[in-house]
Every structure is written in C-alpha cells, then in structure tokens.
Design a protein around this motif. Structure first.
Motif, mmCIF file in Angstrom:
data_model
loop_
_atom_site.group_PDB
_atom_site.id
_atom_site.type_symbol
_atom_site.label_atom_id
_atom_site.label_comp_id
_atom_site.label_asym_id
_atom_site.label_seq_id
_atom_site.Cartn_x
_atom_site.Cartn_y
_atom_site.Cartn_z
ATOM 1 N N GLU A 247 40.046 50.882 37.178
ATOM 2 C CA GLU A 247 41.363 50.383 36.777
ATOM 3 C C GLU A 247 42.029 49.559 37.874
ATOM 4 O O GLU A 247 43.192 49.193 37.764
ATOM 5 C CB GLU A 247 42.264 51.567 36.390
ATOM 6 C CG GLU A 247 41.691 52.429 35.268
ATOM 7 C CD GLU A 247 41.256 51.604 34.053
ATOM 8 O OE1 GLU A 247 41.968 50.647 33.693
ATOM 9 O OE2 GLU A 247 40.197 51.913 33.475
ATOM 10 N N ASN A 248 41.288 49.284 38.959
ATOM 11 C CA ASN A 248 41.824 48.480 40.054
ATOM 12 C C ASN A 248 40.891 47.303 40.309
ATOM 13 O O ASN A 248 40.282 46.792 39.386
ATOM 14 C CB ASN A 248 41.959 49.356 41.310
ATOM 15 C CG ASN A 248 42.852 50.561 41.058
ATOM 16 O OD1 ASN A 248 44.032 50.409 40.815
ATOM 17 N ND2 ASN A 248 42.283 51.769 41.119
ATOM 18 N N GLU A 249 40.780 46.904 41.562
ATOM 19 C CA GLU A 249 39.828 45.851 41.921
ATOM 20 C C GLU A 249 38.516 46.500 42.308
ATOM 21 O O GLU A 249 38.490 47.599 42.873
ATOM 22 C CB GLU A 249 40.375 45.009 43.075
ATOM 23 C CG GLU A 249 41.591 44.188 42.685
ATOM 24 C CD GLU A 249 42.032 43.267 43.805
ATOM 25 O OE1 GLU A 249 41.469 43.359 44.905
ATOM 26 O OE2 GLU A 249 42.955 42.459 43.554
ATOM 27 N N GLY A 250 37.413 45.817 42.013
ATOM 28 C CA GLY A 250 36.112 46.380 42.350
ATOM 29 C C GLY A 250 35.044 45.309 42.360
ATOM 30 O O GLY A 250 35.261 44.185 41.920
ATOM 31 N N THR A 251 33.878 45.680 42.876
ATOM 32 C CA THR A 251 32.735 44.762 42.931
ATOM 33 C C THR A 251 31.527 45.422 42.291
ATOM 34 O O THR A 251 31.134 46.533 42.667
ATOM 35 C CB THR A 251 32.397 44.394 44.393
ATOM 36 O OG1 THR A 251 33.548 43.790 44.992
ATOM 37 C CG2 THR A 251 31.231 43.425 44.447
ATOM 38 N N TYR B 38 36.654 43.824 32.405
ATOM 39 C CA TYR B 38 37.342 44.052 33.683
ATOM 40 C C TYR B 38 37.538 42.707 34.401
ATOM 41 O O TYR B 38 36.858 42.409 35.389
ATOM 42 C CB TYR B 38 36.527 44.999 34.567
ATOM 43 C CG TYR B 38 36.307 46.369 33.971
ATOM 44 C CD1 TYR B 38 37.334 47.309 33.943
ATOM 45 C CD2 TYR B 38 35.070 46.718 33.418
ATOM 46 C CE1 TYR B 38 37.137 48.568 33.391
ATOM 47 C CE2 TYR B 38 34.866 47.977 32.864
ATOM 48 C CZ TYR B 38 35.904 48.895 32.847
ATOM 49 O OH TYR B 38 35.697 50.138 32.297
ATOM 50 N N ASN C 86 30.879 48.757 44.408
ATOM 51 C CA ASN C 86 31.281 49.979 43.701
ATOM 52 C C ASN C 86 30.200 50.490 42.745
ATOM 53 O O ASN C 86 30.171 51.675 42.413
ATOM 54 C CB ASN C 86 32.565 49.728 42.909
ATOM 55 C CG ASN C 86 33.716 49.361 43.818
ATOM 56 O OD1 ASN C 86 34.070 48.189 43.943
ATOM 57 N ND2 ASN C 86 34.300 50.342 44.476
ATOM 58 N N SER D 121 39.611 41.574 36.480
ATOM 59 C CA SER D 121 40.045 41.540 37.882
ATOM 60 C C SER D 121 38.910 41.877 38.849
ATOM 61 O O SER D 121 39.081 41.795 40.066
ATOM 62 C CB SER D 121 41.196 42.528 38.099
ATOM 63 O OG SER D 121 40.741 43.867 37.925
ATOM 64 N N HIS D 122 37.745 42.250 38.334
ATOM 65 C CA HIS D 122 36.631 42.632 39.198
ATOM 66 C C HIS D 122 35.830 41.414 39.663
ATOM 67 O O HIS D 122 35.911 40.336 39.074
ATOM 68 C CB HIS D 122 35.704 43.596 38.460
ATOM 69 C CG HIS D 122 36.274 44.978 38.318
ATOM 70 N ND1 HIS D 122 35.607 46.019 37.717
ATOM 71 C CD2 HIS D 122 37.470 45.501 38.696
ATOM 72 C CE1 HIS D 122 36.348 47.107 37.737
ATOM 73 N NE2 HIS D 122 37.486 46.816 38.325
ATOM 74 N N LYS D 123 35.032 41.636 40.687
ATOM 75 C CA LYS D 123 34.112 40.623 41.198
ATOM 76 C C LYS D 123 32.688 41.064 40.845
ATOM 77 O O LYS D 123 32.372 42.258 40.938
ATOM 78 C CB LYS D 123 34.276 40.501 42.714
ATOM 79 C CG LYS D 123 33.370 39.466 43.359
ATOM 80 C CD LYS D 123 33.564 39.468 44.879
ATOM 81 C CE LYS D 123 32.592 38.506 45.546
ATOM 82 N NZ LYS D 123 32.654 38.608 47.011
ATOM 83 N N PHE E 81 37.697 52.827 40.951
ATOM 84 C CA PHE E 81 37.881 51.378 41.024
ATOM 85 C C PHE E 81 38.058 50.738 39.646
ATOM 86 O O PHE E 81 38.535 49.609 39.544
ATOM 87 C CB PHE E 81 36.676 50.730 41.728
ATOM 88 C CG PHE E 81 35.444 50.640 40.858
ATOM 89 C CD1 PHE E 81 35.146 49.466 40.172
ATOM 90 C CD2 PHE E 81 34.601 51.731 40.706
ATOM 91 C CE1 PHE E 81 34.032 49.383 39.366
ATOM 92 C CE2 PHE E 81 33.476 51.649 39.898
ATOM 93 C CZ PHE E 81 33.194 50.475 39.230
#
Length: 304
Positions: A114-118, A134, A159, A136-138, A112
């Motif tokens: 390098e992508n979207e994650g929580t 990061y 995550n 783009s993360h939540k 996660f």
C-alpha cells in the motif's frame, strides 16, 4: 522399427525436470530414450531484457535448429516460451497435462503493497499488470532461470519478484514467503509443457501421441490463438487463460499498455464443443475495442 528417441532440452534445472518427465512417460510406454541438453541464447544472455533481444522463440530456437539438423528427435519446451507459429517442418507432438497456471509473488514482507515498492520481473505482461494494480511501484528487470532469479531477489533490496508457480513447484523450491496473484492473468499456455517433433518423423510422433492431454491441448490452443491474432509473438503485455468447467469453456484475456495504465479485457463462456475460433473471436473483440491502436503504440515503443 524401434529407435532411441533423442530428447532435446535446455540445460536448466527446470528444463531438465520437464525433459525427464517426458523421458519417463515415453519409457513407460516401451520406448528407448536419450537426453540431449542444449544451451539456448536466452539462457546465455542474462543482461538484456527478452523483448530487447528481438528474437521470436529465443528459448526454442537452438532446439529447433538441432532438430532440423538431425541432432535430436524431439524437443521439450515450456509452452509459454514457444512462438505461436512453429518453424516449417516442425509440428506439435503432445501437450502434457497442464500444471498450476498461477503467477505468484515471492516477497520479503507485504507492508510495501500500500506504499512505494520495487518488484522484479522480466515479463512485460507481469510488469504491466502489476503497474495497473500498483501504479506507485517501480518494476525492475529480472532475468535467468528460476534458481538464478531467486538468488538475485535475495541479493537485491527489492520487495519481491514474480514467478510462475508451476516452475517452482516442479523442482520443489517454492518458498513459504509467497502469495498467489489470482488477479493476474497468466501468459497463454503458462503451466503447460509442449513436445515437438519433425513432421516427417512418424515414429516419434506416434510415440508422443500417447502422452497428449486433450483438455490441456484445447485450452492452450485457445490461448495461443488469442495471442497470435493480437500480435503474433511473445513480447506484448498479453494475458489469456482458458479453463474447462462442467463442459463449458471459460476464457479471460486482456491486453495492457506497457505502463499498465490501459487495460482492454474480454471474457467469454461457451459450450466445450464450441472451442474452435474462440481465441480468434476474443482477440478480434479486443482489437475492435481499441486494441489495434494500442498494439501499434506497443510495437513503436519496443522498436525504439
């Protein structure tokens, strides 16, 4: 005069481990002791983020009151939870040798990143630094003692969650699925244990003086001075770490916006005998470089 030194502590597994460590050290130097566990307001209210509770020293307040009322003689704290200004008549008795200062990520796989994650954390400092790296993360709120937080991580579809390595290592529950967050600046005094006593309690203060670790004391005082000059409490996204390496003090500190978009950083290396006012000097540099305006914004956001 000999007396039984009553040791006040929160009643979580980690807090009790810390108190028992102090108890053993005192008993090894010939003192009689008794543990007195107390629940703090910070432990009882697990639904509200710490910064929303509006109390300075939420994990230390109950023990402060117990000490002032004469129910305990000393109190053991994770030093990062202790306000930079102690209550009147309460003083530092000893800073124990510092443990691991690193933050770690306990995760369920790293795809996660390098992508979207929580990610879960109850710390504004960790949240801001994670979002800085990061964006783009939540980040969701996570409260409770270390055991409770680990359980919540298992039960939710996050995550990962961020922890202080020292706490998990002390009670031997650090899992294998972690990575060190060496890029994350820790909380001032992270990994350090502080023991406080009443100023007029000469017996307890003398007993505690034998437990003090001078190098750790110097480093955490630099970090806490940095925190105090910046904002005088424990709520803003502020990291600070001082280390003594070959007779030199290496300090790194930073102030972040809550959303992680802004970062104002300072780094200094000075001779070890010039530690006085280092934290203040570094904090003033940050304030002059836009930190004063950023602190106003942070305080405004937290009030609303």
């Amino acid at each position: 005069m000999n007396k039984v030194i009553r040791i006040g502590t929160r009643d979580s597994e980690l807090a009790l481990w810390q108190a028992k460590t102090v108890q053993q050290a005192l008993e090894q130097t010939g003192h009689e002791t008794q543990l007195v566990p107390v629940k703090s307001e910070g432990d009882l209210n697990l639904d509200q983020p710490l910064y929303e509770m509006g109390i300075t020293g939420i994990f230390t307040k109950t023990l402060d009151v117990a000490m002032i009322q004469g129910k305990i003689d000393i109190a053991v704290h994770s030093m990062k939870d202790v306000p930079t200004l102690l209550p009147r008549d309460i003083v530092e008795g000893a800073v124990m040798k510092r443990a691991n200062t690193t933050d770690i990520l306990i995760h369920k796989g790293l795809d996660f990143l390098e992508n979207e994650g929580t990610i879960a954390t109850g710390s504004l400092r960790r949240k801001a630094q994670w979002l800085h790296k990061y964006p783009s993360h939540k980040v969701v709120d996570l409260r409770g003692n270390v055991n409770t937080r680990l359980k919540k991580l298992e039960e939710n579809d996050w995550n990962g969650a961020i922890f202080a390595a020292a706490g998990l290592e002390r009670i031997e529950i650090k899992p294998d699925n972690f990575i060190d967050l060496n890029w994350m600046i820790p909380a001032p005094a992270q990994g350090a244990m502080l023991i406080v006593a009443m100023e007029n309690d000469i017996y307890s203060r003398k007993a505690l003086s034998a437990l003090n670790h001078r190098e750790s004391e110097i480093c955490v005082h630099i970090e806490r001075e940095f925190l105090r000059v910046l904002e005088g409490g424990c709520t803003a996204p502020i990291g600070g770490l001082a280390r003594i390496i070959e007779d030199k003090i290496h300090f790194k500190g930073a102030l972040f916006s809550i959303d992680g978009k802004q970062k104002i950083e300072v780094e200094k290396i000075v001779p070890a005998d010039q530690f006085q006012d280092l934290g203040k000097t570094c904090a003033e540099e940050i304030l002059q470089n836009g930190g004063a305006e950023l602190m106003k914004k942070i305080k405004s956001i937290l009030k609303n």
